[in-house]
Design a protein around this motif. Structure first.
Motif, PDB file in Angstrom:
ATOM      1  N   ALA A 108      -9.216   3.693  37.201  1.00  0.00           N
ATOM      2  CA  ALA A 108     -10.498   3.066  37.526  1.00  0.00           C
ATOM      3  C   ALA A 108     -10.416   2.410  38.901  1.00  0.00           C
ATOM      4  CB  ALA A 108     -10.857   2.024  36.470  1.00  0.00           C
ATOM      5  N   LYS A 109     -11.409   2.724  39.755  1.00  0.00           N
ATOM      6  CA  LYS A 109     -11.430   2.136  41.091  1.00  0.00           C
ATOM      7  C   LYS A 109     -12.828   2.264  41.709  1.00  0.00           C
ATOM      8  CE  LYS A 109      -8.806   1.984  45.433  1.00  0.00           C
ATOM      9  NZ  LYS A 109      -8.329   0.595  45.257  1.00  0.00           N
ATOM     10  N   ASP A 110     -13.251   1.190  42.360  1.00  0.00           N
ATOM     11  CA  ASP A 110     -14.480   1.183  43.157  1.00  0.00           C
ATOM     12  C   ASP A 110     -15.691   1.705  42.386  1.00  0.00           C
ATOM     13  OD1 ASP A 110     -12.981   0.198  45.274  1.00  0.00           O
ATOM     14  OD2 ASP A 110     -12.637   2.182  46.142  1.00  0.00           O
ATOM     15  N   GLY A 111     -15.824   1.256  41.149  1.00  0.00           N
ATOM     16  CA  GLY A 111     -17.014   1.588  40.376  1.00  0.00           C
ATOM     17  C   GLY A 111     -17.002   2.943  39.699  1.00  0.00           C
ATOM     18  N   TYR A 112     -15.838   3.602  39.693  1.00  0.00           N
ATOM     19  CA  TYR A 112     -15.734   4.891  39.021  1.00  0.00           C
ATOM     20  C   TYR A 112     -14.497   4.924  38.129  1.00  0.00           C
ATOM     21  CZ  TYR A 112     -19.319   7.055  41.986  1.00  0.00           C
ATOM     22  OH  TYR A 112     -20.504   7.386  42.608  1.00  0.00           O
ATOM     23  N   LEU A 113     -14.602   5.717  37.067  1.00  0.00           N
ATOM     24  CA  LEU A 113     -13.463   6.035  36.223  1.00  0.00           C
ATOM     25  C   LEU A 113     -13.104   7.489  36.486  1.00  0.00           C
ATOM     26  CD1 LEU A 113     -11.610   5.072  33.808  1.00  0.00           C
ATOM     27  CD2 LEU A 113     -13.226   6.286  32.330  1.00  0.00           C
ATOM     28  N   TYR A 114     -11.873   7.729  36.946  1.00  0.00           N
ATOM     29  CA  TYR A 114     -11.376   9.076  37.204  1.00  0.00           C
ATOM     30  C   TYR A 114     -10.487   9.508  36.040  1.00  0.00           C
ATOM     31  CZ  TYR A 114     -12.909   8.295  42.011  1.00  0.00           C
ATOM     32  OH  TYR A 114     -13.668   8.034  43.139  1.00  0.00           O
ATOM     33  N   SER A 155      -1.112  13.682  36.576  1.00  0.00           N
ATOM     34  CA  SER A 155      -1.259  12.241  36.776  1.00  0.00           C
ATOM     35  C   SER A 155      -2.006  12.004  38.080  1.00  0.00           C
ATOM     36  CB  SER A 155       0.113  11.573  36.829  1.00  0.00           C
ATOM     37  OG  SER A 155       0.812  11.792  35.626  1.00  0.00           O
ATOM     38  N   ILE A 156      -2.788  10.929  38.123  1.00  0.00           N
ATOM     39  CA  ILE A 156      -3.626  10.669  39.294  1.00  0.00           C
ATOM     40  C   ILE A 156      -3.560   9.202  39.704  1.00  0.00           C
ATOM     41  CG2 ILE A 156      -5.231  12.558  38.803  1.00  0.00           C
ATOM     42  CD1 ILE A 156      -7.135  10.479  37.584  1.00  0.00           C
ATOM     43  N   VAL A 157      -3.831   8.957  40.995  1.00  0.00           N
ATOM     44  CA  VAL A 157      -3.974   7.603  41.507  1.00  0.00           C
ATOM     45  C   VAL A 157      -4.798   7.681  42.783  1.00  0.00           C
ATOM     46  CG1 VAL A 157      -1.918   7.513  43.014  1.00  0.00           C
ATOM     47  CG2 VAL A 157      -2.713   5.423  41.870  1.00  0.00           C
ATOM     48  N   LEU A 158      -5.441   6.573  43.168  1.00  0.00           N
ATOM     49  CA  LEU A 158      -6.215   6.495  44.395  1.00  0.00           C
ATOM     50  C   LEU A 158      -5.606   5.468  45.334  1.00  0.00           C
ATOM     51  CD1 LEU A 158      -8.318   7.667  42.237  1.00  0.00           C
ATOM     52  CD2 LEU A 158     -10.066   6.782  43.781  1.00  0.00           C
ATOM     53  N   ASP A 159      -5.749   5.703  46.640  1.00  0.00           N
ATOM     54  CA  ASP A 159      -5.348   4.689  47.608  1.00  0.00           C
ATOM     55  C   ASP A 159      -6.575   3.851  47.974  1.00  0.00           C
ATOM     56  OD1 ASP A 159      -6.844   6.179  49.437  1.00  0.00           O
ATOM     57  OD2 ASP A 159      -5.091   7.015  50.471  1.00  0.00           O
ATOM     58  N   ASN A 160      -6.482   3.076  49.030  1.00  0.00           N
ATOM     59  CA  ASN A 160      -7.602   2.223  49.436  1.00  0.00           C
ATOM     60  C   ASN A 160      -8.428   2.844  50.559  1.00  0.00           C
ATOM     61  OD1 ASN A 160      -6.959   0.136  47.581  1.00  0.00           O
ATOM     62  ND2 ASN A 160      -5.329  -0.563  48.949  1.00  0.00           N
ATOM     63  N   ALA A 161      -8.181   4.118  50.844  1.00  0.00           N
ATOM     64  CA  ALA A 161      -8.905   4.799  51.914  1.00  0.00           C
ATOM     65  C   ALA A 161      -9.689   5.994  51.399  1.00  0.00           C
ATOM     66  CB  ALA A 161      -7.917   5.245  52.994  1.00  0.00           C
ATOM     67  N   GLY A 162      -9.941   6.029  50.094  1.00  0.00           N
ATOM     68  CA  GLY A 162     -10.766   7.093  49.536  1.00  0.00           C
ATOM     69  C   GLY A 162     -10.052   8.381  49.241  1.00  0.00           C
ATOM     70  N   ASN A 163      -8.728   8.335  49.127  1.00  0.00           N
ATOM     71  CA  ASN A 163      -7.957   9.538  48.816  1.00  0.00           C
ATOM     72  C   ASN A 163      -7.489   9.541  47.373  1.00  0.00           C
ATOM     73  OD1 ASN A 163      -7.879  10.753  51.518  1.00  0.00           O
ATOM     74  ND2 ASN A 163      -6.649   8.955  52.053  1.00  0.00           N
ATOM     75  N   LEU A 164      -7.479  10.715  46.794  1.00  0.00           N
ATOM     76  CA  LEU A 164      -7.012  10.943  45.426  1.00  0.00           C
ATOM     77  C   LEU A 164      -5.699  11.716  45.496  1.00  0.00           C
ATOM     78  CD1 LEU A 164      -7.522  11.276  42.259  1.00  0.00           C
ATOM     79  CD2 LEU A 164      -8.668  13.424  42.890  1.00  0.00           C
ATOM     80  N   TYR A 165      -4.704  11.274  44.732  1.00  0.00           N
ATOM     81  CA  TYR A 165      -3.397  11.939  44.694  1.00  0.00           C
ATOM     82  C   TYR A 165      -3.169  12.496  43.286  1.00  0.00           C
ATOM     83  CZ  TYR A 165      -2.829   9.371  49.026  1.00  0.00           C
ATOM     84  OH  TYR A 165      -3.026   8.873  50.300  1.00  0.00           O
ATOM     85  N   VAL A 166      -2.719  13.747  43.226  1.00  0.00           N
ATOM     86  CA  VAL A 166      -2.532  14.434  41.953  1.00  0.00           C
ATOM     87  C   VAL A 166      -1.143  15.054  41.907  1.00  0.00           C
ATOM     88  CG1 VAL A 166      -3.448  16.179  40.370  1.00  0.00           C
ATOM     89  CG2 VAL A 166      -4.998  15.011  41.961  1.00  0.00           C
ATOM     90  N   ASN A 167      -0.434  14.820  40.814  1.00  0.00           N
ATOM     91  CA  ASN A 167       0.841  15.507  40.605  1.00  0.00           C
ATOM     92  C   ASN A 167       0.600  16.936  40.138  1.00  0.00           C
ATOM     93  OD1 ASN A 167       3.747  15.899  39.795  1.00  0.00           O
ATOM     94  ND2 ASN A 167       2.775  16.039  37.778  1.00  0.00           N
ATOM     95  N   VAL A 168       1.321  17.874  40.744  1.00  0.00           N
ATOM     96  CA  VAL A 168       1.354  19.248  40.256  1.00  0.00           C
ATOM     97  C   VAL A 168       2.825  19.575  40.008  1.00  0.00           C
ATOM     98  CG1 VAL A 168       0.743  21.655  40.663  1.00  0.00           C
ATOM     99  CG2 VAL A 168      -0.697  19.829  41.611  1.00  0.00           C
ATOM    100  N   GLN A 201      -3.145  15.942  47.754  1.00  0.00           N
ATOM    101  CA  GLN A 201      -4.126  14.920  48.146  1.00  0.00           C
ATOM    102  C   GLN A 201      -5.510  15.557  48.287  1.00  0.00           C
ATOM    103  OE1 GLN A 201      -4.399  13.556  52.331  1.00  0.00           O
ATOM    104  NE2 GLN A 201      -3.822  11.523  51.583  1.00  0.00           N
ATOM    105  N   PHE A 202      -6.519  14.862  47.755  1.00  0.00           N
ATOM    106  CA  PHE A 202      -7.917  15.280  47.853  1.00  0.00           C
ATOM    107  C   PHE A 202      -8.758  14.064  48.234  1.00  0.00           C
ATOM    108  CE2 PHE A 202      -5.780  17.935  44.744  1.00  0.00           C
ATOM    109  CZ  PHE A 202      -6.209  19.218  45.047  1.00  0.00           C
ATOM    110  N   ARG A 203     -10.015  14.294  48.598  1.00  0.00           N
ATOM    111  CA  ARG A 203     -10.955  13.200  48.788  1.00  0.00           C
ATOM    112  C   ARG A 203     -11.493  12.767  47.424  1.00  0.00           C
ATOM    113  NH1 ARG A 203     -10.756   9.811  52.392  1.00  0.00           N
ATOM    114  NH2 ARG A 203     -12.924   9.253  51.921  1.00  0.00           N
ATOM    115  N   ALA A 204     -11.551  11.465  47.214  1.00  0.00           N
ATOM    116  CA  ALA A 204     -11.980  10.951  45.913  1.00  0.00           C
ATOM    117  C   ALA A 204     -13.494  11.013  45.729  1.00  0.00           C
ATOM    118  CB  ALA A 204     -11.503   9.510  45.746  1.00  0.00           C
TER     119      ALA A 204
END
Length: 426
Positions: A108-114, A155-168, A201-204
């Motif tokens: 959960a971050k910035d008003g969204y649940l991923y 697994s996923i996590v977001l940074d503070n610059a609008g990026n989404l990180y995903v384990n593959v 890495q993707f854009r969130a």
């Protein structure tokens, strides 16, 4: 018992509406269960069972208002995400569910649940109450993530610059020509690394991205389940699951005891372009050295190429780190601030040595880097020393989340218990 929040924290929480169903004046202190719900904790800490989900609870997220969302490994009654509404006693009730897909990741971050399945990443809009507004119509952020049926969790996590990180995760143990077969050597150049074995890495905030639209942010990581963004260091940290079966595959080089202890489970601090070295190396936590993998010409002694990333910290082998959380709350004593909690799911492959893990550890950090030795923080999820040794644990800690008051939530993907750990300030 005195309230476990400081006066400034109480005021901030009240202004943020994080007490949910009850007011500042009526809110009672959270009381631990008798016997701390079976957990062993440092002095001053208590634990309670928040809820029993009866499902394989993987990662979890807690909104600023205290609503808990739990990602299930497999759908239960058609739902892959459970919503838990907090009550006035520190516990919570399962009040709904949505998402017709299993998986691991939720954040959960910035008003969204991923949330992620094993192939896709979705997001749901949260309202001012911390509740999902579009449970039946999520936005799809990423589709088509590689899933070959091994190390498939995303697994996923977001940074503070609008990026989404995903384990593959890599769909292999050590990139052998014949996976897990005795004496089989490594595939030259390990072609698996082109599409797996790393962090993408993707854009969130961008909808309908395909796997190919992502950036391979870091490589050489066999499988990552626990990961978190360290705001103090402004850096992504991940816990790698180390390779298996050194003795089974190369019995002339490794004893069963060595195979049980090697390699270490490693914490890495990543930057764009980082290469942690899988499958060409493993980390020996006793020697504190990167060792060339036997599949690629190693003999248990030869050192790996120094170009590969050095672990930030190392932990006992085959203990399966499934959750990572940097603690930023004010409830716990100051020593825990900005340090890392790591949930070790527990081993299955240390026999004939005893199995190990089934605990949450704390790793101190200073200025964004590990500082000092790690320590077991929460133990006895398994139920007894005998259950640890046999691998027949009652509970297996998996996900970690921080509540708005600074309490620590822990999920269990064996029985589905959700725990909450609090500190009782004197």
């Amino acid at each position: 018992m005195k309230n476990h929040l400081t006066r400034p924290a109480l005021l901030a929480a009240a202004l943020a509406g994080s007490f949910g169903l009850y007011s500042l004046t009526s809110r009672p202190a959270v009381v631990a269960d008798a016997g701390n719900a079976g957990l062993k904790l440092p002095a001053g800490f208590g634990a309670l069972v928040v809820a029993e989900t009866g499902a394989r609870a993987r990662h979890l997220a807690v909104t600023p208002q205290g609503t808990i969302y739990v990602k299930l490994n497999r759908v239960k009654d058609g739902k892959g995400i459970l919503k838990l509404t907090p009550g006035a006693n520190g516990k919570a009730t399962v009040t709904g569910g949505f998402g017709s897909y299993g998986g691991t990741g939720i954040y959960a971050k910035d008003g969204y649940l991923y949330a992620s399945s094993d192939e896709d990443v979705y997001r749901y809009k949260l309202d001012a109450k911390g509740e999902v507004t579009n449970p039946a119509q999520p936005e799809k952020i990423v589709s088509g993530l590689l899933n070959r049926g091994e190390h498939e969790s995303k697994s996923i996590v977001l940074d503070n610059a609008g990026n989404l990180y995903v384990n593959v995760g890599a769909y292999s143990n050590s990139c052998q020509v014949k996976d897990r077969e005795k004496g089989s050597m490594g595939r030259p150049g390990c072609p698996i690394l082109d599409s797996a074995g790393g962090i993408w890495q993707f854009r969130a905030d961008k909808l309908n991205q395909q796997y190919g639209n992502g950036t391979r942010y870091a490589t050489g990581l066999r499988n990552v389940v626990g990961l978190d963004w360290n705001a103090q260091a402004n850096q992504l940290f991940v816990m790698q699951h180390g390779r298996d079966q050194l003795h089974d595959i190369f019995p002339s080089m490794y004893t069963t005891k060595q195979s049980a202890e090697l390699p270490a489970e490693c914490l890495y601090g990543l930057s764009k372009g980082a290469n942690a070295g899988w499958p060409y190396l493993y980390y020996d936590g006793v020697k504190k050295q990167k060792i060339l993998a036997p599949e690629y010409g190693g003999d248990g002694q030869k050192l790996a190429d120094a170009k590969y990333l050095e672990p930030a910290a190392a932990y006992p082998g085959h203990t399966a780190p499934d959750g990572l959380l940097f603690y930023t709350g004010t409830m716990f004593p100051a020593k825990y601030r900005n340090g890392a909690f790591i949930a070790f799911h527990g081993s299955w492959n240390r026999a004939p040595e005893p199995q190990k893990g089934y605990y949450v550890v704390f790793q101190p950090f200073k200025n964004g880097k590990p500082s000092g030795s790690w320590e077991v923080f929460a133990d006895n999820f398994a139920g007894s020393a005998e259950k640890v040794a046999s691998g027949r644990a009652d509970h297996k800690p998996c996900g970690l989340a921080q509540g708005p008051d600074g309490s620590l939530y822990v999920s269990d993907d064996k029985a589905g218990t959700i725990y909450r750990i609090v500190y009782n300030q004197k």
